[in-house]
Design a protein around this motif. Structure first.
Motif, PDB file in Angstrom:
ATOM      1  N   UNK A 165      12.848   6.589   2.455  1.00 54.15           N
ATOM      2  CA  UNK A 165      13.524   7.669   2.775  1.00 54.15           C
ATOM      3  C   UNK A 165      15.064   7.512   2.560  1.00 54.15           C
ATOM      4  N   UNK A 166      15.328   6.252   3.135  1.00 51.67           N
ATOM      5  CA  UNK A 166      16.926   5.742   3.092  1.00 51.67           C
ATOM      6  C   UNK A 166      17.485   5.993   1.621  1.00 51.67           C
ATOM      7  N   UNK A 167      16.680   5.408   0.518  1.00 52.26           N
ATOM      8  CA  UNK A 167      16.768   5.519  -0.832  1.00 52.26           C
ATOM      9  C   UNK A 167      16.461   6.911  -1.697  1.00 52.26           C
ATOM     10  N   UNK A 168      15.937   7.548  -0.807  1.00 49.89           N
ATOM     11  CA  UNK A 168      15.474   8.914  -1.479  1.00 49.89           C
ATOM     12  C   UNK A 168      14.289   8.677  -2.586  1.00 49.89           C
ATOM     13  N   UNK A 169      13.423   7.698  -2.470  1.00 46.47           N
ATOM     14  CA  UNK A 169      12.558   7.086  -3.205  1.00 46.47           C
ATOM     15  C   UNK A 169      11.114   7.560  -2.876  1.00 46.47           C
ATOM     16  N   UNK A 170      10.949   8.259  -1.830  1.00 46.96           N
ATOM     17  CA  UNK A 170       9.689   8.895  -1.460  1.00 46.96           C
ATOM     18  C   UNK A 170       9.177   9.716  -2.076  1.00 46.96           C
ATOM     19  N   UNK A 171       7.848   9.848  -2.035  1.00 41.32           N
ATOM     20  CA  UNK A 171       6.816  10.493  -3.088  1.00 41.32           C
ATOM     21  C   UNK A 171       7.535  12.191  -3.320  1.00 41.32           C
ATOM     22  N   UNK A 172       7.617  12.664  -4.434  1.00 39.41           N
ATOM     23  CA  UNK A 172       8.045  13.906  -4.650  1.00 39.41           C
ATOM     24  C   UNK A 172       7.268  15.075  -4.043  1.00 39.41           C
ATOM     25  N   UNK A 173       5.942  14.801  -3.903  1.00 41.35           N
ATOM     26  CA  UNK A 173       5.273  15.599  -3.116  1.00 41.35           C
ATOM     27  C   UNK A 173       5.561  16.167  -1.673  1.00 41.35           C
ATOM     28  N   UNK A 174       6.343  15.254  -0.957  1.00 49.14           N
ATOM     29  CA  UNK A 174       7.008  15.791   0.083  1.00 49.14           C
ATOM     30  C   UNK A 174       8.028  16.918   0.155  1.00 49.14           C
ATOM     31  N   UNK A 221       8.359   0.388   4.564  1.00 51.14           N
ATOM     32  CA  UNK A 221       8.611   0.974   3.213  1.00 51.14           C
ATOM     33  C   UNK A 221       8.903   2.409   3.530  1.00 51.14           C
ATOM     34  N   UNK A 222       8.060   3.259   4.312  1.00 51.11           N
ATOM     35  CA  UNK A 222       8.550   4.500   4.447  1.00 51.11           C
ATOM     36  C   UNK A 222      10.067   4.626   4.839  1.00 51.11           C
ATOM     37  N   UNK A 223      10.410   3.751   5.680  1.00 52.06           N
ATOM     38  CA  UNK A 223      11.678   3.957   6.084  1.00 52.06           C
ATOM     39  C   UNK A 223      12.897   3.691   4.959  1.00 52.06           C
ATOM     40  N   UNK A 224      12.512   2.530   4.067  1.00 52.95           N
ATOM     41  CA  UNK A 224      13.123   2.405   2.980  1.00 52.95           C
ATOM     42  C   UNK A 224      13.281   3.380   1.884  1.00 52.95           C
ATOM     43  N   UNK A 265      18.258  15.309   1.991  1.00 50.02           N
ATOM     44  CA  UNK A 265      17.497  14.387   2.451  1.00 50.02           C
ATOM     45  C   UNK A 265      16.832  14.499   3.726  1.00 50.02           C
ATOM     46  N   UNK A 266      17.021  15.665   4.366  1.00 47.38           N
ATOM     47  CA  UNK A 266      16.203  16.046   5.460  1.00 47.38           C
ATOM     48  C   UNK A 266      14.724  15.820   4.994  1.00 47.38           C
ATOM     49  N   UNK A 267      14.023  15.259   6.170  1.00 47.08           N
ATOM     50  CA  UNK A 267      12.534  14.907   6.381  1.00 47.08           C
ATOM     51  C   UNK A 267      11.895  15.011   7.492  1.00 47.08           C
ATOM     52  N   UNK A 268      10.649  15.418   7.495  1.00 46.26           N
ATOM     53  CA  UNK A 268       9.843  15.199   8.839  1.00 46.26           C
ATOM     54  C   UNK A 268       8.776  14.307   8.750  1.00 46.26           C
ATOM     55  N   UNK A 269       8.865  13.457   7.630  1.00 44.59           N
ATOM     56  CA  UNK A 269       7.683  12.257   7.555  1.00 44.59           C
ATOM     57  C   UNK A 269       7.554  11.529   8.695  1.00 44.59           C
ATOM     58  N   UNK A 314       0.873  -1.236   0.189  1.00 47.68           N
ATOM     59  CA  UNK A 314      -0.063  -0.048   0.015  1.00 47.68           C
ATOM     60  C   UNK A 314       0.888   1.280  -0.111  1.00 47.68           C
ATOM     61  N   UNK A 315       2.059   1.519   0.747  1.00 44.46           N
ATOM     62  CA  UNK A 315       2.744   2.412   0.805  1.00 44.46           C
ATOM     63  C   UNK A 315       3.608   2.468  -0.499  1.00 44.46           C
ATOM     64  N   UNK A 316       3.996   1.302  -1.158  1.00 44.98           N
ATOM     65  CA  UNK A 316       4.626   1.571  -2.520  1.00 44.98           C
ATOM     66  C   UNK A 316       3.667   2.280  -3.446  1.00 44.98           C
ATOM     67  N   UNK A 317       2.248   2.056  -3.304  1.00 45.55           N
ATOM     68  CA  UNK A 317       1.340   2.644  -4.269  1.00 45.55           C
ATOM     69  C   UNK A 317       0.605   3.949  -3.931  1.00 45.55           C
TER      70      UNK A 317
END
Length: 923
Positions: free
Chosen positions: A230-239, A225-228, A250-254, A147-150
């Motif tokens: 962030x670590x691989x910088x593949x999180x949604x670009x909307x962030x 998935x969220x952790x991965x 790669x700072x984030x507050x997700x 679900x997080x992937x999609x």
């Protein structure tokens, strides 16, 4: 082009490993038992992949590309609107996906193992996750991971929206503020409220304990998935675009997800699709205006005729009666507002700034192309306040089909978004075996889909599970109450209301132009529900509160969904009905296997005292409370199973959010002699009479109804009867009448002349009716009703809901003809023509009851409509040029992230849709 490539290269620095985990192996997943053997199909446009990295978003905005599997279901879905004629069973795969379990070895696109006890296989065609766990915990972990992937970004939006925190999270754009305000008036929960709902489920028995563990495992999968990402910088670009991540450092507050987020998301979904009732104050205002116009006795009859709480001509899903909710002959406890005294409750306090666009925005150079894409908000501002489609279902019992096995075509009509609210998945693990869809963020189970040897679906029912109470205001010290008092009488004691508030502060983001600002949302909560307005009743100051039976019980329904996914729990239609009865939201549920079709209307339907009228506000006093109601926790013994509308092996079943059964009263205006459910009922009944119904035949019936204009097919013939009472001597007007007649005789379809032509057959007649309907209704009713009553009625139910829909819900949404004045026009005209009309109003409206004057009014308004230019009928918007009829009707996927989608031709059908016929079953 070099500049474009450079921008993409800069963004790519922040995005490594863009396709997720590397394939662990290329072996086929174990094939589960499957009793559908190629006779189950489904589809969900635009595509299953709803996540996009910053690189993906830049590429889309600059080059028009989209991530893989973001749009691959849009074209086949769109093409059915012109491709359904002549459709055969063998051709269903052209317009739908094969919905068998598993993935053939040569169709595997990727295989990953995010944990040792679960494997996620994605297929090449649509990229949906097929999740197989060796343990139940692993299966649920995989469901959360997939679900997080999609849908990670969408899930994050909804958990904030469910808490009234959307603007603080995604920016103060006007759409974000408007949307969160709408939801906060319905679901203003504290964190303690959310946790208490989880605790209650855990204490409900073994299935509740299992449900809580499923949720925890699901959340663990999301966070993995969220952790991965962030670590691989593949999180949604909307962030990045909303300031929650930095593309360079790669700072984030997700924030990680938690179980209470699932309650917040479930509250949003329930508010959108599973509520019903609650319009009693507006109903009272209509009644008051009717009595002002016609006097108490006749005014009451006029109000009842428009309310149509139990119209004898209404199409129903169950053919046997199930009485519920009728108004008593001598109601008691009614709390009618004094005229002119109703004022809406104030919601927004301490508003500072944020109303205009920021004067300047320091947008990094590489992100300049994305500036402004969220200026109106990250979610559609009318997501809650306007209708969304709701859903339809068609099923035929095996007695009338080609093979002797039932046939079903059904699905939820949840609107069109990018990414979609729903997501496809397959779950295969201990106690879990299902394929279908679930709402993003609560996909620990398949919510609509198919099991081993059965399929199920639902439509929004909208029955009255919400009541309005008038609570008498007071002051704790005994001083006189005022309209703004924040204490009220409860069982003879003056008690304080509970103040619920949510503070939001926002700043300009990369992708929107709003100025820095803040405000506080405030709702007042009583034992009788949430304060929505204030008034006087007989001179006493009151607050009108709204009490929904599912309030504080948003997740109780998880137990029913859990059983839907458990093959050991569902082996028959009767099993399915018992599981559906565990769902408190107002839904119509449908089931089919190789032998049976079944129907059940779920909902925590209150048991009101016999003298209480559910159509009007009631005094908040012990004598008028729901039977057995406990104010602490909002619980009660609701309508027993046997009294819910239901059926097994009825000849056929249809539902398009119409009336459930004879005697089962609707929760709102408009369930009368003409309803869009008739578009299905007419066609399916004809198929059943002919016999040998196939999957393709039932799909054709659905598809033709999906391009039909309800007004043209079911009301215009009655209007033509009035016009035909005398010759039309004016040549131009006679030609206009003939154009309408020819369109009606051809089937009343809004359909392209050929695939891709972007031009309707009978285009002139369609334009004329779109222009005619609103001015026809006004001319027919306003003079007779008077401006006050006509205005209140239009507030209770909109006049029109055509595909282009400038008068009702919203343009470009696909779903049409659910709400409108078609029954009122139909009944009034038939009565004037001398037909027997059960449930007609006590007075005639068109022409003041004079046939000749009515005919003249029709001709005058028709002449005006014919002369109205297309540019005025279809005035144009951000998506279409003025006068472009086909474009005005088109479906636009409303963007909720950085990826947009192409328009589709109009078709009034489920967003996710199944076509199923099981040839065999477990024995």
């Amino acid at each position: 082009m070099r500049a474009v490539i450079g921008l993409l290269a800069i963004a790519a620095v922040t995005a490594t490993g863009l396709v997720g985990l590397q394939p662990a192996e290329k072996a086929a997943a174990a094939e589960p038992d499957d009793y559908c053997v190629g006779q189950c199909h489904d589809i969900l446009p635009p595509g299953n992949n709803g996540n996009a990295t910053l690189t993906d978003i830049l590429a889309h905005q600059l080059l028009g590309t989209r991530p893989r599997h973001a749009a691959d279901q849009l074209k086949p879905y769109d093409q059915l609107a012109t491709g359904y004629q002549g459709l055969t069973n063998a051709q269903l795969g052209t317009f739908f996906n094969n919905a068998d379990f598993g993935v053939p070895a040569n169709q595997i696109e990727s295989t990953i193992k995010p944990r040792a006890d679960v494997t996620i296989v994605r297929d090449k065609k649509i990229g949906m996750p097929h999740i197989t766990g060796t343990t139940r915990s692993g299966t649920e972990f995989g469901a959360g991971y997939a679900a997080a992937q999609d849908r990670l970004w969408l899930m994050d939006l909804f958990r904030h929206l469910g808490r009234g925190q959307l603007s603080g999270f995604a920016g103060g754009a006007p759409g974000n503020r408007q949307l969160e305000q709408g939801f906060y008036t319905q679901i203003p929960y504290t964190e303690e409220d959310l946790q208490r709902q989880i605790d209650n489920i855990a204490q409900s028995g073994p299935r509740g304990v299992q449900a809580l563990q499923d949720v925890r495992d699901y959340v663990d999968g999301i966070n993995a998935y969220l952790t991965r990402s962030v670590n691989t910088r593949t999180f949604p670009g909307e962030y990045v675009l909303t300031g929650h991540a930095d593309a360079i450092t790669n700072w984030n507050d997700i924030k990680p997800f938690q179980p209470t987020d699932m309650v917040a998301i479930a509250s949003v979904v329930g508010g959108l699709f599973g509520a019903g009732g609650g319009g009693e104050v507006q109903s009272a205002l209509v009644k008051l205006a009717a009595q002002n116009r016609y006097g108490p006795a006749v005014g009451d009859q006029v109000w009842q005729s428009f309310r149509m709480q139990n119209d004898p001509e209404a199409v129903t899903t169950a053919h046997q009666p199930f009485p519920y909710g009728a108004s008593p002959a001598q109601p008691q406890g009614v709390a009618m507002p004094d005229e002119g005294s109703v004022t809406p409750e104030r919601l927004v306090y301490d508003e500072v700034g944020g109303k205009g666009l920021a004067a300047t925005r320091n947008v990094p150079k590489n992100l300049q192309p994305l500036k402004g894409i969220f200026d109106d908000g990250v979610l559609p501002r009318n997501l809650l306040s306007k209708t969304h489609g709701m859903s339809n279902a068609l099923a035929v019992s095996g007695e009338h089909t080609d093979t002797g096995n039932p046939v079903a075509v059904w699905g939820p009509q949840t609107g069109y978004f990018a990414p979609q609210l729903l997501m496809l998945q397959e779950l295969n693990g201990p106690g879990l075996r299902a394929r279908g869809v679930a709402f993003a963020g609560v996909s620990m189970y398949v919510q609509l889909g198919r099991g081993v040897d059965y399929s199920w679906s639902a439509t929004s029912a909208g029955q009255d599970i919400t009541d309005t109470y008038a609570v008498e205001l007071c002051e704790p010290g005994g001083q006189p109450a005022t309209k703004q008092s924040t204490s009220y009488l409860f069982h003879g004691e003056c008690v304080p209301m509970e103040r619920l508030e949510r503070k939001n502060a926002w700043k300009p983001t990369v992708a929107d132009g709003t100025a820095t600002g803040s405000y506080t949302l405030v709702m007042w909560r009583t034992k009788y529900g949430l304060v929505q307005s204030r008034a006087t009743v007989g001179g006493k100051f009151v607050a009108y509160t709204v009490l929904r039976s599912t309030y504080l019980h948003e997740v109780d329904s998880i137990l029913g969904f859990q059983e839907f996914n458990d093959p050991s729990a569902i082996r028959s239609g009767a099993d399915f009905q018992r599981a559906a009865d565990k769902i408190g939201y107002a839904f119509n549920w449908f089931y089919a296997d190789a032998d049976d079709i079944a129907y059940f209307n779920s909902g925590a339907n209150p048991l009101r005292p016999a003298a209480v009228d559910p159509n009007l506000p009631t005094w908040g006093r012990a004598a008028y409370e729901w039977q057995g109601w406990n104010a602490d926790g909002n619980t009660a013994p609701y309508l027993p199973f046997a009294q819910h509308p239901q059926a097994i092996n009825q000849d056929y079943l249809i539902s398009w959010n119409n009336k459930q059964a004879p005697g089962f009263t609707a929760g709102s205006f408009g369930f009368g002699a003409v309803h869009r459910g008739d578009l299905l009922d007419d066609r399916v009944r004809a198929l059943v009479q002919a016999g040998n119904v196939s999957r393709a035949a039932l799909t054709r019936a659905m598809s033709e109804a999906a391009v039909a204009d309800l007004r043209a097919s079911h009301v215009v013939p009655q209007l033509l009867r009035v016009i035909d009472t005398a010759p039309v001597t004016e040549p131009a007007l006679a030609a206009t009448v003939q154009a309408l007649r020819a369109w009606v005789q051809s089937g009343s379809l809004r359909k392209e002349t050929s695939a891709g032509s972007k031009t309707y057959a009978h285009a002139a007649a369609i334009r004329i009716l779109d222009a005619w309907w609103p001015i026809l209704v006004r001319a027919e009713f306003e003079g007779a009703l008077g401006t006050e009553l006509y205005t209140e009625l239009t507030r209770a139910i909109q006049v029109d809901e055509s595909p282009s829909d400038r008068h009702g819900a919203a343009p470009h949404k696909g779903s049409s003809f659910q709400y409108g004045w078609w029954s009122y026009v139909d009944k009034d005209v038939r009565k004037l023509l001398g037909d027997p009309v059960p449930g007609a109003a006590p007075v005639s409206f068109c022409g003041g009851g004079d046939l000749a004057q009515c005919r003249q009014a029709l001709l005058d308004t028709l002449r005006t409509a014919a002369a109205t230019p297309a540019t005025q009928v279809y005035p144009g918007d951000a998506d279409c040029a003025a006068g472009n009829q086909w474009c005005a009707d088109t479906i636009v996927h409303r963007a909720m992230g950085g990826i947009t989608q192409d328009k589709m031709s109009w078709q009034n059908r489920p967003t996710y849709q199944q076509v199923v016929q099981f040839p065999t079953r477990r024995r």
